[in-house]
Design an enzyme around this catalytic site. Structure first.
Site, PDB file in Angstrom:
ATOM      1  N   PRO A   1     -39.736 -24.770  -5.951  1.00 40.50           N
ATOM      2  CA  PRO A   1     -40.839 -24.496  -6.876  1.00 40.50           C
ATOM      3  C   PRO A   1     -41.311 -23.045  -6.743  1.00 40.50           C
ATOM      4  O   PRO A   1     -41.504 -22.548  -5.626  1.00 40.50           O
ATOM      5  CB  PRO A   1     -41.919 -25.481  -6.425  1.00 40.50           C
ATOM      6  CG  PRO A   1     -41.163 -26.589  -5.771  1.00 40.50           C
ATOM      7  CD  PRO A   1     -40.006 -25.926  -5.092  1.00 40.50           C
ATOM      8  N   GLU A   2     -41.468 -22.385  -7.881  1.00 37.81           N
ATOM      9  CA  GLU A   2     -41.886 -20.986  -7.903  1.00 37.81           C
ATOM     10  C   GLU A   2     -43.313 -20.894  -8.440  1.00 37.81           C
ATOM     11  O   GLU A   2     -43.994 -21.915  -8.586  1.00 37.81           O
ATOM     12  CB  GLU A   2     -40.891 -20.170  -8.730  1.00 37.81           C
ATOM     13  CG  GLU A   2     -39.466 -20.260  -8.188  1.00 37.81           C
ATOM     14  CD  GLU A   2     -38.444 -19.470  -9.006  1.00 37.81           C
ATOM     15  OE1 GLU A   2     -38.835 -18.475  -9.671  1.00 37.81           O
ATOM     16  OE2 GLU A   2     -37.261 -19.847  -8.989  1.00 37.81           O
TER      17      GLU A   2
END
Length: 274
Positions: A2-3
């Site tokens: 996840p960014e």
């Protein structure tokens, strides 16, 4: 992993439901997911804490209590932070459960266990190097194109490597590095110091646009990412290059190429990106 957009989505989901809540009890089903302090100390310190705010810094979720105490959550590759009713079945790989005073539970789930939980003041976590010093937020209005240009001019490594460096720019990972470079029409293997001011402006604009669009679409569920309610995002349907090696470029039709940069598969168009 996840960014920034995925973490921002989770934070925005949780904030109105967590602020003002008190943690009544905490259970660790996999204690080593806590990296600081020792798991027993972590549990003792967090019970009874009232949540004052929920925020984000880079890819880190910051749940702030009184007296500057922070619960820091990094999702790693497969981490998920969900708010559920107490009656919801406990899924496999749920490593931490926080019992709230409204009867709900905040659960941390992580099949690959690359994520981590930290508890302490920001200063203490930075000094102990449990949390790294992060670069500027790329969607912060104060992060100007000229600042990006100055940072690039100091680096003799590839442009994508700089974008992945959390000490240079916080929150960008493989997905949005590839997407932003494609939109800016710049090759990912260009040496950062050779990028012109004009190209840096294009990259600054495309980086901001890529991230804000992904936030609006609630992130990219290209692997295991889910929001705070367990739902998938929508940005994966709109990705231009990431995960599309060998497929035609949407701009010119040429098959997209894949190379390795900083240990990561990197997809780009040899015709459109210079």
């Amino acid at each position: 992993m996840p960014e920034l957009p995925e973490v921002e989505t989770i934070v925005a989901d949780l904030r109105p439901h967590l602020v003002g809540r008190t943690i009544l009890r905490a259970e660790l089903n996999f204690p080593t997911i806590v990296r600081h302090p020792e798991p027993e100390e972590f549990v003792d310190a967090i019970v009874g804490q009232r949540i004052e705010s929920v925020g984000r810094r880079g890819k880190y979720i910051l749940i702030r209590f009184s007296e500057e105490l922070l619960l820091v959550v990094h999702l790693g590759m497969t981490g998920q932070l969900r708010l559920v009713d107490a009656a919801a079945p406990l899924e496999n790989h749920t490593h931490a459960v926080f019992f709230l005073d409204d009867g709900r539970q905040l659960r941390y789930r992580d099949p690959r266990r690359f994520g981590r939980l930290l508890l302490g003041t920001e200063q203490a976590l930075l000094l102990s190097k449990k949390m790294p010093r992060l670069g500027p937020e790329p969607i912060d209005p104060e992060f100007a194109a000229d600042e990006l240009y100055r940072r690039l001019r100091k680096r003799r490594t590839t442009l994508k490597s700089v974008l992945l460096d959390q000490g240079a720019i916080a929150g960008v990972g493989n997905i949005y590095a590839d997407e932003s470079l494609h939109k800016a029409r710049i090759r990912p293997d260009r040496i950062a110091a050779t990028v012109s001011k004009r190209s840096a402006r294009r990259l600054h604009e495309s980086l901001r646009e890529s991230l804000q669009t992904a936030i609006a679409n609630r992130g990219s569920s290209v692997d295991t990412y889910r929001d705070a309610w367990g739902e998938v995002g929508g940005q994966q349907e709109k990705l231009l290059v990431y995960g599309r090696a060998g497929e035609p470029c949407f701009t010119c039709g040429r098959p997209l190429s894949a190379i390795r940069i900083a240990g990561r598969t990197t997809v780009f168009c040899r015709r459109c990106q210079r």
